[in-house]
Every structure is written in structure tokens, then in C-alpha cells.
Design an enzyme around this catalytic site. Structure first.
Site: not given
Lengths: 335, 164
Positions: A144, A147, A149, A202, A205, A220, A316
């Protein structure tokens, strides 16, 4: 009460998020009549093991202080021999090889251990082989977190939308791109300036290519194509255009006519006219996919329920851990 | 479509039924009851969306003794907005528009541009109208081909791939 022993491989942002979540709940999930016990954590420096259960809060503190005691065993050795029920594989994604996650997942599944992962590489590259192996051994292979988060997609398809034929899925699957496009549109700033800002915050990257050129979104799309539609495709089958050539003028012209520009991943099996693409698209301001900032969103077109939209945090540490936890509790309650 | 009706009861319905039976979606009806024609008939203006056989519809109206005046065909029913980014002027925007217009089933009906500087990329918003959904899809596909040749980025609408 049922006890689920988990081994966490990878202690980056997601691994630490899982430890933080389990420290907070003390591993107790009474609604699911489940206790989650961490019996091993591993990173590139080695494995910390305790069959009786590690204290997630302490492991996290020691990891951050740099004084976590690890045995000399490699992660792969532990996966092949250790005593755990579920492998939580949260190492970083390698879009080309899927390693080291692919070897870890294969090792666990071949021993008949269930696997929960946030690693896109193995799911995008070897979905068919890995699910086949899990089915053969009668265990779970859940992903899960790969894709969107925290945003539920596969869980939504598995249970609430079960029985619905899914006609297509499109959505915003990369928070970095969405942040950049949102800021460019609201402030009229050029791409380069917003990208530097995103790096400082942040949200991007140091090398943002993977995000801004649409590769992350394409992975994804591949995962959705293979899992939701059984398409058996890979990254090279996706037509990909990123956001680096979008100008503030383009966003302004779009806004003048009631649109925003979003990087959209789309998959639609549709026989010979299949759609498998990532590209910037014009989205009407009132459309469900017109979401702001780092949010992700997916629009699932189904035969019976019509269009279903979900919106949530696409990245996150704790947010992604919530998706891992949901997979773990699904395993606990169904096996 | 301008029609002339006899001044007897039931004529308006008599005129609208064939349109709706033929699958026409009536948008507005203006009934000029006070403006009688020299023939003693009453002029009405009906506006409707219709993708079927217009000649058959005209025949069906005439067979009900309705006189047909002006027929103003606005053929382009589907609208798509698309953005392009790149060296739009240097890659001949006029040719880009001509290629769409020359299809016969679609045309560029709106153009807004922004040119920030001589060597910088320009952006344009192009409105394309087409005869129907299939024609709109073909026009978008042509736009994509032109952009690939001219090295322009095309930003398509979110619903451009829909097949229904």
C-alpha cells in the site's frame, strides 16, 4: 490477542516512521486484537535482534544517537534464518534493479513469510513473480505504501470497491512536483527558483531528476497497471514527460481560462488503445485532482460506483508508516 | 433553425416533437407570436444540439406542414483547450494553426500567447473546436504529432483520453 512479530529492514525515513508509530501505540491494537512486536531492525550497518521484542522507542533513540548495538549478521542472513512473521521491507527504491529490496523480499517469501513494503522498485519490476511466490506459499505480499504514501489506493480497491470493474486510474502521485507547480502558479515564480526553495524545505532531493522528470510517477503508474489491471508492463512502456519545461506564463495562461497544470499519471487498459502515461495536464480548478501543495490525489473510474477520488499525504515518515501499519493489521486479521 | 408555424393551436409542439424524436437536444425556443409573416404564419427560432441526419429532420418537419426558413448550422460542438510551451513563433505558429484548420473537422477558435523574451520559451493557450468527440480526439492527436515534430511541450486537458 494475536502477536505479530515483525522484522524491519531499512531505517531511513519510513523505517523510523514505523518505529515511531509502534513506540506511540506500544504495539497494541485492541480493535484488531493484535500486538505488533518488533523482533529485528536492520540497516546497512547490521541487524539488531531480540526474539522477545525490541523497544521501538529505544531503538529509534539509539539509532539517532549512533549507539545502536547490532550483530555482525547481514540483513539478508537474518531474513533467511531469523524468527519473524512479517518482513517490513522499507529500503530505498532502485528503479532499475529493485535491489537490495528485491533480494530481501524474495528471500522472505520463499521461506513462507509475509512481506509488507514501501519499496517501489521490486513491485514495479517483479510484481508477477513476487505475488506468484506469495500465493504459492499462502502468505501475503502487500505494498500500500508504494503509491500515494498515506493515501489508500490498493486497500480501497481490495475491499470497499471490491466487485467494481476499474476502468482507469489517474492522479497526482508525486508531492515534489505538485509542490513546485502549486508554488509556481500561486507566486508566478520560475521553475528553477521554486525548485531551489523545495530543496531547502526538504520537499525535493539534492538530485531532483527522479521526481521532476516524472520517473517516480511513472513507477507508480507501472505498479497500478500491473496490480490493478494485470497489465505486466515496465517503466519503458510508459510515455513520460516531466515538469521541468513548464513556464510561469503557461501556468498564467491556464489560470486565465480556469485551469491549473498538474503532473498526472494515467493508466487505462482499454484494449489496443491502452493509456500508460505521465505528463503535465490541464486540470479544471474545480476538478477533484486540483489539489494543492505536496498533496497526492487519485481518481479511480469504476463501472458501478462511478468516479471515486482520494486525497492524502503522498510522503512523509509517519504518513507512509500509516500505510505500512494498515497492511500489517490486514495480515494480522486475515491470517 | 427558423421555422414558420400556422396560427392554430398545437403547432409549437408539432414542430418540436420531430426534433426531439430525432435525438436533438433543444437549447432554446423563441416564439415571435406578435411578428406575423406576410403569409400569416408565426415565426419561431429553435436552437438545438443535433448530430444526426439534418436532411431527414427537415423532411420530417416539412411533412408536418412546417415551413423551414434559415438553417444556421454551427457544426463545431466539442471544445478542447490545450497549452503549448517552446519556441512557438520560430516553429511557425501559423502553420500549427493551419494544420488544425485544414482537417475540415476541427479549427482553432482561440489563441492566447505569452512571449517573455527573444530567446526564451513562449507559451500559448489554444482553443480547438471540433465536430464531435471523435473529431476532437483526432485533433488532439494531430496536435501531439505537430508538437513532437516542432519540439514543443503539449499540455493536454485531463479528459482528453476519455473514450466515452
Amino acid at each position: 490477542m494475536k502477536t505479530l512479530s515483525v522484522a524491519i529492514i531499512g531505517m531511513g525515513s519510513v523505517g523510523q516512521g514505523v518505529l515511531k508509530v509502534l513506540a506511540g501505540s506500544k504495539g497494541q491494537y485492541p480493535a484488531q486484537r493484535t500486538v505488533i512486536k518488533v523482533v529485528a531492525v536492520a540497516d546497512s550497518k547490521g541487524v539488531a535482534v531480540d526474539d522477545k521484542g525490541l523497544d521501538p522507542g529505544r531503538v529509534l533513540k539509539e539509532k539517532l544517537n549512533g549507539d545502536l548495538k547490532r550483530s555482525g549478521q547481514s540483513a539478508l542472513d537474518y531474513i533467511r534464518t531469523g524468527n519473524y512473521d512479517v518482513l517490513v521491507e522499507v529500503t530505498p527504491t532502485d528503479a532499475k534493479t529493485g535491489e537490495p529490496g528485491l533480494s530481501y523480499i524474495t528471500a522472505a517469501l520463499s521461506r513462507g513469510k509475509s512481506v509488507v513494503t514501501s519499496n517501489k522498485g521490486p513491485v514495479a519490476l517483479q510484481y508477477k513473480a513476487l505475488t506468484g511466490m506469495a500465493r504459492e506459499k499462502g502468505v501475503h505480499f502487500l505494498y500500500e505504501a508504494t503509491v500515494g504514501g498515506a493515501m489508500p489506493v490498493f486497500n480501497l480497491l481490495r475491499t470497499p470497491l471490491a466487485g467494481n470493474k476499474v476502468l482507469g486510474i489517474k492522479g497526482i502521485f508525486n508531492g515534489t512536483c505538485n509542490y513546485i507547480l502549486t508554488r509556481m502558479a500561486s507566486e508566478g515564480l520560475p521553475y528553477d527558483m521554486v525548485l531551489s526553495e523545495a530543496k531547502e524545505l526538504g520537499y525535493a532531493e539534492a538530485d531532483p531528476t527522479y521526481d521532476v522528470e516524472g520517473i517516480d510517477t511513472a513507477l507508480k503508474v507501472v505498479i497500478l497497471a500491473n496490480t490493478a489491471f494485470g497489465m505486466n508492463v515496465s517503466l519503458k512502456d510508459v510515455s513520460v514527460v516531466g515538469i521541468s519545461s513548464i513556464t510561469p506564463d503557461a501556468l498564467k495562461l491556464a489560470a486565465d481560462d480556469g485551469y491549473v497544470i498538474k503532473l498526472i499519471g494515467e493508466v487505462r487498459p482499454n484494449g489496443a488503445e491502452r493509456v500508460l502515461k505521465v505528463s503535465p495536464r490541464l486540470v479544471p480548478k474545480m476538478h477533484p485532482l486540483s489539489v494543492q501543495g505536496t498533496l497526492n490525489a487519485a481518481l479511480i473510474e469504476t463501472a458501478l460506483a462511478g468516479d471515486i477520488a482520494v486525497v492524502g499525504k503522498g510522503a512523509g515518515s509517519v504518513e507512509t508508516a500509516s500505510a505500512i501499519l494498515s497492511d500489517l493489521l490486514y495480515i494480522a486479521t486475515t491470517s | 433553425m427558423d421555422l414558420e408555424l400556422k396560427d392554430i393551436p398545437g403547432q409549437l409542439v408539432n414542430a418540436l416533437v420531430p426534433i426531439s424524436d430525432a435525438g436533438g437536444n433543444i437549447v432554446s425556443v423563441v416564439h415571435h407570436h406578435a411578428k406575423r409573416t406576410p403569409r400569416g404564419t408565426i415565426p419561431i427560432q429553435v436552437t438545438f444540439d443535433f448530430e444526426g441526419d439534418l436532411e431527414a429532420l427537415k423532411f420530417s418537419l416539412e411533412s408536418r406542414d412546417i415551413k423551414i426558413g434559415r438553417v444556421n448550422e454551427a457544426k463545431l460542438l466539442e471544445h478542447r483547450t490545450v497549452l503549448i510551451v517552446g519556441h512557438i513563433i520560430h516553429s511557425d505558429i501559423r502553420d500549427t494553426i493551419d494544420q488544425i484548420d485544414q482537417t475540415g473537422y476541427a479549427e482553432v477558435v482561440d489563441l492566447a500567447m505569452s512571449m517573455p523574451g527573444i530567446n526564451l520559451k513562449s507559451s500559448a493557450r489554444i482553443g480547438i473546436s471540433a465536430e464531435g468527440k471523435e473529431e476532437a480526439r483526432k485533433a488532439m492527436s494531430l496536435m501531439r504529432q505537430i508538437a513532437r515534430k516542432k519540439d514543443l511541450l503539449v499540455i493536454e486537458p485531463i479528459n482528453s483520453e476519455d473514450t466515452q
